[in-house]
Scaffold this motif. Sequence first.
Motif, mmCIF file in Angstrom:
data_model
loop_
_atom_site.group_PDB
_atom_site.id
_atom_site.type_symbol
_atom_site.label_atom_id
_atom_site.label_comp_id
_atom_site.label_asym_id
_atom_site.label_seq_id
_atom_site.Cartn_x
_atom_site.Cartn_y
_atom_site.Cartn_z
ATOM 1 N N ARG A 196 62.816 -43.881 12.924
ATOM 2 C CA ARG A 196 62.103 -42.719 13.432
ATOM 3 C C ARG A 196 61.262 -43.060 14.660
ATOM 4 N NH1 ARG A 196 59.874 -40.778 7.586
ATOM 5 N NH2 ARG A 196 59.707 -43.064 7.452
ATOM 6 N N ASP A 230 66.679 -27.691 7.614
ATOM 7 C CA ASP A 230 65.471 -28.172 6.939
ATOM 8 C C ASP A 230 65.807 -29.231 5.893
ATOM 9 O OD1 ASP A 230 63.875 -26.493 8.440
ATOM 10 O OD2 ASP A 230 63.753 -24.932 6.893
ATOM 11 N N VAL A 233 67.789 -30.953 13.714
ATOM 12 C CA VAL A 233 67.254 -29.825 14.478
ATOM 13 C C VAL A 233 68.031 -29.632 15.770
ATOM 14 C CG1 VAL A 233 65.232 -28.969 15.720
ATOM 15 C CG2 VAL A 233 64.955 -30.066 13.491
ATOM 16 N N VAL A 234 68.325 -30.725 16.453
ATOM 17 C CA VAL A 234 68.981 -30.650 17.761
ATOM 18 C C VAL A 234 70.470 -30.371 17.634
ATOM 19 C CG1 VAL A 234 69.510 -31.937 19.867
ATOM 20 C CG2 VAL A 234 67.250 -32.148 18.803
ATOM 21 N N THR A 244 67.817 -38.442 21.782
ATOM 22 C CA THR A 244 67.226 -37.816 20.601
ATOM 23 C C THR A 244 66.831 -38.861 19.556
ATOM 24 O OG1 THR A 244 68.679 -35.936 20.995
ATOM 25 C CG2 THR A 244 67.623 -36.057 18.834
ATOM 26 N N THR A 295 66.899 -32.448 7.609
ATOM 27 C CA THR A 295 65.757 -33.156 8.186
ATOM 28 C C THR A 295 64.979 -33.901 7.115
ATOM 29 O OG1 THR A 295 65.589 -31.541 9.984
ATOM 30 C CG2 THR A 295 63.629 -32.878 9.516
ATOM 31 N N HIS A 346 64.477 -38.056 6.863
ATOM 32 C CA HIS A 346 63.198 -38.751 6.661
ATOM 33 C C HIS A 346 63.265 -39.679 5.446
ATOM 34 C CE1 HIS A 346 60.469 -37.158 9.696
ATOM 35 N NE2 HIS A 346 61.020 -35.967 9.551
ATOM 36 N N GLY A 353 68.964 -40.824 17.089
ATOM 37 C CA GLY A 353 69.496 -39.584 16.520
ATOM 38 C C GLY A 353 70.929 -39.282 16.904
ATOM 39 N N GLU A 388 64.814 -38.530 13.487
ATOM 40 C CA GLU A 388 64.335 -37.438 12.637
ATOM 41 C C GLU A 388 64.593 -36.055 13.225
ATOM 42 O OE1 GLU A 388 60.708 -38.991 14.973
ATOM 43 O OE2 GLU A 388 62.614 -39.737 14.151
ATOM 44 N N GLU A 389 65.018 -35.987 14.500
ATOM 45 C CA GLU A 389 65.301 -34.694 15.126
ATOM 46 C C GLU A 389 66.793 -34.397 15.212
ATOM 47 O OE1 GLU A 389 63.306 -34.494 18.873
ATOM 48 O OE2 GLU A 389 61.304 -34.664 17.975
#
Length: 343
Positions: free
Chosen positions: A219, A201, A187-188, A180, A204, A208, A225, A183-184
Motif C-alpha cells: 500500500r 467496496d 476503485v480505478v 496506481t 477494496t 487491504h 495497483g 489499495e486503489e
Amino acid sequence: MPDSTPAGGDDDPSPRILVCPDSFKGTFSAQEVATAVADGVQAAGGRPTVLPLADGGEGTAETLLDAVGGRWIGLTVRGPLGAPVQARLALLAGGDTAVVDVAAASGLPLVAEQDRDAERASSYGTGQLIAAAVAEGARTVYVACGGSATTDGGEGAVRAIADAGGLRGAHLLVLSDVTTVFEEAAVVFGPQKGASPAAVDRLTHRLHQLAGSYPRDPRGHARTGAAGGLAGALWAFFDANLTSGIDTVMDAVQFDAAVGEVDAVITGEGRLDDQSTQGKVVSGVLRRAQGRPVYICAGQVALPSDAVRAVGICAALVASTIEELCQAGAGIARISAVEQRPW
C-alpha cells in the motif's frame, strides 16, 4: 532492430520517418499498424523506419520478440474464471529473458462482457506463465501488466508460482503504464472489469486485507495497483522491480538511436485521449523524440485540436482501417517533405 526501408543514398532529400505506433487494442497489432503506415510513407516518397512499440500492455511480448528475436512458447493455463485457455510467452534471443503478457492468461478479452466478475477473476494463469518461463531457463521475466480482468491482489499468481516450486532465483521486472497504488486498484480499474459500486467496496476491503498479510505491505507504493494489484504482490513476495513499460520497451528496441536518424516521427494508438500522455506509448515518444515533429494516427481522436497541439503533437489523424493508415502515412510523408528541417 529497426526495419529501415531506404529510398536513396545519404544525400537523398526524401524525408526519413520513424513509424513507431502501439497496437490498436482488439483491432491491429503494433506491427500491422506500423507496416500499413510505412507503406503509405514509402508510396509518397518517404523513407520509413519501422519500430513498433508497447507500454507494458497487451502486445508487449510480441513487440519485444519482433525487436530482438527469440521464440514463442505456448501452453494451456487457467483463465480468469478458471476455464483452461491457450496462452503463450516470449523467450527472447539468448534464452535468459522472457516476456509474459498478463492479458495472455488473465486478460479482460478472455471473458465475455456478460460474464465479467472482478471478484471471482484470478491471476493464477499469469503465475503459471511466469513459472513456465522460469522452467524454460529464463533468469529475468518481464511481466507486462496491461489488460487484466482481475482484482485479486495478485494472490492467484503468487499461489501458482508457489505451486510450481518458486522462481528458482529468477528476477521479475513488472512493466506498467500506470502508477496506481495497490489499495486503489479496485476503485480505478474495477468498474471496467465488471465491478458494481458495492463490488468495488468489497474488493477494496479485500485488497487491504491481502496487503496486511503480505511479506511487505504494497500500500502506498507507486505502480503496485497495476493488473488489479498483481504488481504489488510480485513486489511484496518476490522483490520484483516495478517500472515504466514504455521506457523499458523503448530502451530495448533502441528508440533513441533510431529517432536520431530521422526527420519526423509517426506514432499511434487505438484512441487518443487525455490518458495518452500519461505513461502510454504516445507519452514516451513525445518525451524522447529529440525535437523531431511527432504525428499521431489513431482509430479515435477524443482530444480537441488545441489540446493535441498543446502536448506537442503536430497533427492527429483518424485512421481505423489498413487503407486509412496507409493514406495517413502518405499524407504525413508529403507534409514532412515540405517541412523538413536540418538536424
